[in-house]
Scaffold this motif. Structure first.
Motif, PDB file in Angstrom:
ATOM      1  N   ALA A 210       0.840  -1.211   0.000  1.00  0.00           N
ATOM      2  CA  ALA A 210       0.000   0.000   0.000  1.00  0.00           C
ATOM      3  C   ALA A 210       0.871   1.254   0.000  1.00  0.00           C
ATOM      4  CB  ALA A 210      -0.928  -0.003   1.216  1.00  0.00           C
ATOM      5  N   LEU A 211       1.985   1.207   0.714  1.00  0.00           N
ATOM      6  CA  LEU A 211       2.897   2.364   0.758  1.00  0.00           C
ATOM      7  C   LEU A 211       3.552   2.575  -0.600  1.00  0.00           C
ATOM      8  CD1 LEU A 211       4.632   1.802   4.233  1.00  0.00           C
ATOM      9  CD2 LEU A 211       3.063   3.664   3.633  1.00  0.00           C
ATOM     10  N   ILE A 212       4.006   1.487  -1.200  1.00  0.00           N
ATOM     11  CA  ILE A 212       4.669   1.601  -2.510  1.00  0.00           C
ATOM     12  C   ILE A 212       3.681   2.150  -3.540  1.00  0.00           C
ATOM     13  CG2 ILE A 212       5.656   0.278  -4.437  1.00  0.00           C
ATOM     14  CD1 ILE A 212       6.868  -1.611  -2.303  1.00  0.00           C
ATOM     15  N   ALA A 213       2.434   1.695  -3.449  1.00  0.00           N
ATOM     16  CA  ALA A 213       1.415   2.139  -4.413  1.00  0.00           C
ATOM     17  C   ALA A 213       0.929   3.557  -4.090  1.00  0.00           C
ATOM     18  CB  ALA A 213       0.243   1.163  -4.402  1.00  0.00           C
ATOM     19  N   GLY A 214       1.242   4.053  -2.896  1.00  0.00           N
ATOM     20  CA  GLY A 214       0.706   5.359  -2.481  1.00  0.00           C
ATOM     21  C   GLY A 214      -0.811   5.305  -2.372  1.00  0.00           C
ATOM     22  N   ASP A 215      -1.315   4.164  -1.859  1.00  0.00           N
ATOM     23  CA  ASP A 215      -2.764   3.915  -1.822  1.00  0.00           C
ATOM     24  C   ASP A 215      -3.277   4.081  -0.383  1.00  0.00           C
ATOM     25  OD1 ASP A 215      -5.298   2.857  -1.715  1.00  0.00           O
ATOM     26  OD2 ASP A 215      -4.830   1.098  -2.930  1.00  0.00           O
ATOM     27  N   PRO A 216      -3.825   5.262  -0.055  1.00  0.00           N
ATOM     28  CA  PRO A 216      -4.244   5.494   1.337  1.00  0.00           C
ATOM     29  C   PRO A 216      -5.401   4.597   1.769  1.00  0.00           C
ATOM     30  CG  PRO A 216      -4.815   7.392  -0.049  1.00  0.00           C
ATOM     31  CD  PRO A 216      -4.035   6.447  -0.902  1.00  0.00           C
ATOM     32  N   VAL A 217      -6.253   4.193   0.816  1.00  0.00           N
ATOM     33  CA  VAL A 217      -7.393   3.330   1.183  1.00  0.00           C
ATOM     34  C   VAL A 217      -6.867   1.972   1.653  1.00  0.00           C
ATOM     35  CG1 VAL A 217      -9.491   2.210   0.331  1.00  0.00           C
ATOM     36  CG2 VAL A 217      -8.919   4.543  -0.420  1.00  0.00           C
ATOM     37  N   ALA A 218      -5.934   1.411   0.883  1.00  0.00           N
ATOM     38  CA  ALA A 218      -5.354   0.114   1.276  1.00  0.00           C
ATOM     39  C   ALA A 218      -4.543   0.269   2.560  1.00  0.00           C
ATOM     40  CB  ALA A 218      -4.471  -0.420   0.155  1.00  0.00           C
ATOM     41  N   LEU A 219      -3.826   1.376   2.684  1.00  0.00           N
ATOM     42  CA  LEU A 219      -3.038   1.595   3.905  1.00  0.00           C
ATOM     43  C   LEU A 219      -3.955   1.637   5.129  1.00  0.00           C
ATOM     44  CD1 LEU A 219      -0.305   2.140   5.255  1.00  0.00           C
ATOM     45  CD2 LEU A 219      -0.712   4.586   4.914  1.00  0.00           C
ATOM     46  N   GLY A 220      -5.084   2.336   4.986  1.00  0.00           N
ATOM     47  CA  GLY A 220      -6.030   2.450   6.102  1.00  0.00           C
ATOM     48  C   GLY A 220      -6.502   1.093   6.590  1.00  0.00           C
TER      49      GLY A 220
END
Ligand code: C5P
Length: 307
Positions: A210-220
Motif C-alpha cells: 500500500a505504501l509503494i502504491a501510495g494507496d491510502p485506502v489500502a493503507l487504512g
C-alpha cells in the motif's frame, strides 16, 4: 565555532507494530513500520562558559511536567556525545509540540534533535551511522526520529530499513489528557497474552505494498498495533475516541505506539479538519492535531556563527 544551532525533529506514528514475546533483556522483538509526521519539536543549542553544565529549558507540550535534570533524554544525548568530544556546557531550549508520553516519540525527538544540534555546535562531524549508534543507546525510537521518512524497525525498533513510499498521507491525532507509560503498556500486553504462544512478528507485506502504491485506502485497512488491546485495557475510554473515527468512515485508525494518542488516516485536508472539529467537540481528548507524513528526520533549520 557556531553561536547556536536550531534543529527540528518530527513525531512518529506506527503504521504497524508487531510485538514478539518478552526477551531475556526486558525488551520485545518488534517488527514495526514507522512514519515521521509533521508535528515537530524545535531545539536550540547554544554553548555556555566552561563549567556551566547542561542547562535545559522546555516550553510548549509537557512544559512544567517534563523533568529537566540529568535523566532528561536531551541531557542524556549531550552526555553521550561527550565521548566524541562534545562539551557538557550547553544551553538547550526545546519548544515542544509532540505530546508527552503519547506514543509519538516526543522524548525521542528531543534526544535526536540534541544529537544533531550538539554534533553541529561542537563540529564533531559524526556520520549518520555513528549518530544512529549513539541514538540506539538512548532509546528504541531515537534512531527512527533521526532517520525520518517511513522505515521498518526491527530488533527493539532501533534497526531500520527505509521503506519505499509514494505520496503523502493525511493524519489526525487525538491527544489524551494524560500519557501512558511505555513499560506499563508492554507489561499489560504480556499479561493479556499470558499462556498464549506468541509468534515472532513479520513484515506486513500488504501494508508495504500500500505504501509503494501510495494507496491510502489500502493503507487504512492495514493499520495495526499489537499494543492496542493493552492500551485499551489501561484506558478503556480510548475506544470511544476510535469510534468517532468509525462514525466518520475514516480510512483507518490505530493507537500510535504504546498510546494513548489515537491516529486517524483520512482522505485529505478537508476531511482532517472535519474530523478534528468532531473530536474536539466530543470532549474526549485534550487536543487534536492534524499532520501529514512522511517528513524528514531531525535536521538543522538554522545556525548562527560567532561574529
Ligand atoms: O527503549 P526505550 O527506553 O524507549 O523503552 C522503554 C521501555 O519500553 C523498555 O524499558 C521496555 O519496558 C519497553 N520496550 C519493550 N520492547 C521494545 C521497546 C520498548 O519492551 N522493543
Amino acid at each position: 565555532m557556531l553561536d547556536s544551532v536550531t534543529v527540528r525533529a518530527p513525531g512518529k506514528v506506527n503504521l504497524a507494530l508487531g510485538v514478539g514475546p518478552l526477551r531475556a533483556d526486558g525488551y520485545h522483538g518488534l517488527v514495526t513500520v514507522f512514519q515521521a509526521v509533521s508535528i515537530f519539536d524545535d531545539l536550540v543549542a547554544t554553548p555556555l562558559p566552561f563549567g556551566s553544565g547542561t542547562q535545559l529549558v522546555i516550553t510548549g507540550e509537557g512544559a512544567g511536567v517534563i523533568p529537566l535534570g540529568p535523566d532528561n533524554l536531551a541531557a542524556r544525548a549531550v552526555r553521550a556525545l561527550g565521548a566524541f568530544g562534545a562539551s557538557p556546557d550547553v544551553a538547550i531550549a526545546i519548544h515542544k509540540s509532540i505530546p508527552l508520553a503519547g506514543g509519538m516519540a516526543g522524548g525521542s525527538a528531543d534526544a535526536a534533535a540534541a544529537l544533531v544540534a550538539v554534533d553541529a555546535l561542537f563540529e564533531l562531524d559524526l556520520t549518520r551511522d555513528e549518530l544512529a549508534d549513539v541514538a540506539a543507546t538512548l532509546g528504541s525510537d531515537v534512531p527512527f526520529v533521526l532517520h525520518g521518512g517511513t522505515a521498518v524497525g526491527t530488533n527493539r525498533g532501533d534497526q531500520l530499513t527505509p521503506a519505499l513510499v509514494r505520496g503523502s498521507f493525511h493524519w489526525v491525532f487525538a491527544i489524551a489528557d494524560a500519557g501512558l507509560s511505555t513499560p506499563a503498556v508492554y507489561a499489560k500486553c504480556d499479561q493479556l497474552r499470558a499462556g498464549i504462544e506468541v509468534a515472532d512478528p513479520e513484515v506486513p507485506q500488504a501494508l508495504m505494498a500500500a505504501l509503494i502504491a501510495g494507496d491510502p485506502v489500502a493503507l487504512g485497512r492495514e493499520l495495526r498495533n499489537d499494543l492496542q488491546p493493552a492500551a485499551l485495557a489501561l484506558r478503556p475510554k480510548l475506544q470511544r475516541v476510535l469510534d468517532i473515527g468509525d462514525d466518520f468512515a475514516v480510512l483507518g485508525s490505530v493507537i500510535s505506539g504504546s498510546g494513548p494518542t489515537c491516529a486517524f488516516l483520512v482522505r485529505d485536508g478537508d476531511e482532517a479538519l472535519d474530523l478534528a472539529v468532531a473530536l474536539t467537540s466530543a470532549g474526549l481528548c485534550r487536543t487534536v492535531k492534524r499532520a501529514t507524513g512522511p517528513v524528514s528526520g531531525a535536521h538543522i533549520i538554522d545556525h548562527r556563527s560567532a561574529a
